[in-house]
Design a protein around this motif. Sequence first.
Motif, PDB file in Angstrom:
ATOM      1  N   ASP A   3      -5.883  40.015  35.511  1.00  0.00           N
ATOM      2  CA  ASP A   3      -6.804  40.361  36.585  1.00  0.00           C
ATOM      3  C   ASP A   3      -7.882  39.302  36.769  1.00  0.00           C
ATOM      4  O   ASP A   3      -8.266  38.620  35.823  1.00  0.00           O
ATOM      5  CB  ASP A   3      -7.466  41.704  36.286  1.00  0.00           C
ATOM      6  CG  ASP A   3      -6.488  42.859  36.340  1.00  0.00           C
ATOM      7  OD1 ASP A   3      -5.509  42.775  37.106  1.00  0.00           O
ATOM      8  OD2 ASP A   3      -6.697  43.841  35.614  1.00  0.00           O
ATOM      9  N   LEU A   4      -8.391  39.243  37.982  1.00  0.00           N
ATOM     10  CA  LEU A   4      -9.493  38.351  38.292  1.00  0.00           C
ATOM     11  C   LEU A   4     -10.723  38.779  37.498  1.00  0.00           C
ATOM     12  O   LEU A   4     -11.010  39.966  37.393  1.00  0.00           O
ATOM     13  CB  LEU A   4      -9.794  38.420  39.795  1.00  0.00           C
ATOM     14  CG  LEU A   4     -10.946  37.549  40.265  1.00  0.00           C
ATOM     15  CD1 LEU A   4     -10.453  36.134  40.485  1.00  0.00           C
ATOM     16  CD2 LEU A   4     -11.537  38.111  41.532  1.00  0.00           C
ATOM     17  N   ARG A   5     -11.431  37.817  36.941  1.00  0.00           N
ATOM     18  CA  ARG A   5     -12.657  38.079  36.196  1.00  0.00           C
ATOM     19  C   ARG A   5     -13.809  37.321  36.839  1.00  0.00           C
ATOM     20  O   ARG A   5     -13.652  36.167  37.233  1.00  0.00           O
ATOM     21  CB  ARG A   5     -12.515  37.608  34.749  1.00  0.00           C
ATOM     22  CG  ARG A   5     -11.468  38.342  33.954  1.00  0.00           C
ATOM     23  CD  ARG A   5     -11.249  37.730  32.572  1.00  0.00           C
ATOM     24  NE  ARG A   5     -10.867  36.323  32.560  1.00  0.00           N
ATOM     25  CZ  ARG A   5      -9.633  35.867  32.779  1.00  0.00           C
ATOM     26  NH1 ARG A   5      -8.647  36.695  33.051  1.00  0.00           N
ATOM     27  NH2 ARG A   5      -9.370  34.584  32.738  1.00  0.00           N
ATOM     28  N   ASP A   6     -14.958  37.971  36.890  1.00  0.00           N
ATOM     29  CA  ASP A   6     -16.185  37.312  37.324  1.00  0.00           C
ATOM     30  C   ASP A   6     -16.969  37.012  36.057  1.00  0.00           C
ATOM     31  O   ASP A   6     -17.542  37.907  35.438  1.00  0.00           O
ATOM     32  CB  ASP A   6     -16.976  38.217  38.259  1.00  0.00           C
ATOM     33  CG  ASP A   6     -18.236  37.558  38.802  1.00  0.00           C
ATOM     34  OD1 ASP A   6     -18.556  36.422  38.395  1.00  0.00           O
ATOM     35  OD2 ASP A   6     -18.909  38.197  39.635  1.00  0.00           O
ATOM     36  N   VAL A   7     -16.962  35.755  35.661  1.00  0.00           N
ATOM     37  CA  VAL A   7     -17.679  35.334  34.456  1.00  0.00           C
ATOM     38  C   VAL A   7     -19.085  34.935  34.908  1.00  0.00           C
ATOM     39  O   VAL A   7     -19.366  33.762  35.168  1.00  0.00           O
ATOM     40  CB  VAL A   7     -16.941  34.172  33.741  1.00  0.00           C
ATOM     41  CG1 VAL A   7     -17.638  33.820  32.421  1.00  0.00           C
ATOM     42  CG2 VAL A   7     -15.480  34.519  33.518  1.00  0.00           C
ATOM     43  N   THR A  26      -5.239  28.874  33.538  1.00  0.00           N
ATOM     44  CA  THR A  26      -6.295  29.479  34.337  1.00  0.00           C
ATOM     45  C   THR A  26      -6.468  28.786  35.684  1.00  0.00           C
ATOM     46  O   THR A  26      -6.418  27.561  35.770  1.00  0.00           O
ATOM     47  CB  THR A  26      -7.636  29.418  33.564  1.00  0.00           C
ATOM     48  OG1 THR A  26      -7.471  30.112  32.332  1.00  0.00           O
ATOM     49  CG2 THR A  26      -8.763  30.060  34.349  1.00  0.00           C
ATOM     50  N   VAL A  27      -6.690  29.610  36.699  1.00  0.00           N
ATOM     51  CA  VAL A  27      -7.180  29.136  37.994  1.00  0.00           C
ATOM     52  C   VAL A  27      -8.612  29.636  38.071  1.00  0.00           C
ATOM     53  O   VAL A  27      -8.894  30.778  37.695  1.00  0.00           O
ATOM     54  CB  VAL A  27      -6.351  29.698  39.169  1.00  0.00           C
ATOM     55  CG1 VAL A  27      -6.912  29.219  40.501  1.00  0.00           C
ATOM     56  CG2 VAL A  27      -4.889  29.303  39.034  1.00  0.00           C
ATOM     57  N   GLY A  53       2.085  28.520  43.567  1.00  0.00           N
ATOM     58  CA  GLY A  53       1.445  29.538  44.401  1.00  0.00           C
ATOM     59  C   GLY A  53       0.315  30.255  43.694  1.00  0.00           C
ATOM     60  O   GLY A  53      -0.294  31.172  44.248  1.00  0.00           O
ATOM     61  N   ALA A  54       0.003  29.850  42.473  1.00  0.00           N
ATOM     62  CA  ALA A  54      -1.046  30.518  41.703  1.00  0.00           C
ATOM     63  C   ALA A  54      -2.411  30.415  42.388  1.00  0.00           C
ATOM     64  O   ALA A  54      -3.159  31.399  42.426  1.00  0.00           O
ATOM     65  CB  ALA A  54      -1.120  29.956  40.291  1.00  0.00           C
ATOM     66  N   ALA A  55      -2.744  29.259  42.934  1.00  0.00           N
ATOM     67  CA  ALA A  55      -4.054  29.094  43.577  1.00  0.00           C
ATOM     68  C   ALA A  55      -4.173  30.002  44.798  1.00  0.00           C
ATOM     69  O   ALA A  55      -5.226  30.600  45.030  1.00  0.00           O
ATOM     70  CB  ALA A  55      -4.291  27.638  43.952  1.00  0.00           C
ATOM     71  N   SER A  56      -3.120  30.125  45.559  1.00  0.00           N
ATOM     72  CA  SER A  56      -3.133  31.020  46.719  1.00  0.00           C
ATOM     73  C   SER A  56      -3.269  32.477  46.281  1.00  0.00           C
ATOM     74  O   SER A  56      -4.041  33.242  46.875  1.00  0.00           O
ATOM     75  CB  SER A  56      -1.868  30.832  47.550  1.00  0.00           C
ATOM     76  OG  SER A  56      -1.896  31.672  48.675  1.00  0.00           O
ATOM     77  N   THR A  57      -2.537  32.866  45.244  1.00  0.00           N
ATOM     78  CA  THR A  57      -2.633  34.223  44.712  1.00  0.00           C
ATOM     79  C   THR A  57      -4.049  34.492  44.216  1.00  0.00           C
ATOM     80  O   THR A  57      -4.613  35.568  44.435  1.00  0.00           O
ATOM     81  CB  THR A  57      -1.611  34.427  43.579  1.00  0.00           C
ATOM     82  OG1 THR A  57      -0.305  34.217  44.112  1.00  0.00           O
ATOM     83  CG2 THR A  57      -1.702  35.802  42.968  1.00  0.00           C
ATOM     84  N   LEU A  62      -9.484  36.843  44.840  1.00  0.00           N
ATOM     85  CA  LEU A  62     -10.914  36.595  44.986  1.00  0.00           C
ATOM     86  C   LEU A  62     -11.436  37.203  46.285  1.00  0.00           C
ATOM     87  O   LEU A  62     -12.484  37.851  46.307  1.00  0.00           O
ATOM     88  CB  LEU A  62     -11.194  35.094  44.939  1.00  0.00           C
ATOM     89  CG  LEU A  62     -12.623  34.639  45.235  1.00  0.00           C
ATOM     90  CD1 LEU A  62     -13.623  35.321  44.328  1.00  0.00           C
ATOM     91  CD2 LEU A  62     -12.707  33.128  45.097  1.00  0.00           C
ATOM     92  N   SER A  63     -10.701  37.032  47.363  1.00  0.00           N
ATOM     93  CA  SER A  63     -11.105  37.578  48.654  1.00  0.00           C
ATOM     94  C   SER A  63     -11.109  39.105  48.632  1.00  0.00           C
ATOM     95  O   SER A  63     -12.030  39.739  49.168  1.00  0.00           O
ATOM     96  CB  SER A  63     -10.185  37.054  49.756  1.00  0.00           C
ATOM     97  OG  SER A  63     -10.287  35.642  49.836  1.00  0.00           O
TER      98      SER A  63
END
Length: 95
Positions: A3-7, A26-27, A53-57, A62-63
């Motif tokens: 999952d996306l994390r906000d560090v 990591t991206v 495609g990781a950066a797009s995912t 993030l969006s």
Amino acid sequence: MSDLRDVRAENRFEQGFVDPNGQTQTVFADYAIQGDSRIILHVEADPALRGTGAASTFMRALSEHARSEQLKLAPRCSYAVAWLKRHPEFADILT
């Protein structure tokens, strides 16, 4: 994929992905804070992830995170600017 994390301590969003060799990479996106906006300064994918495609995912996650948290994004990184132009469904999160 994790999952996306906000560090927040590092002003950085990050997400792990498994590369073609089975290693987790990591991206990330570095950001600055301005009120309820996150100024996206730099997006980077580990070289092992390029072309997967990781950066797009990551940008989609993030969006979606920004939308769910009622944050606005102000992209300054050329990749983030280009990605968001190609995805007008996220125009509501842009400042």
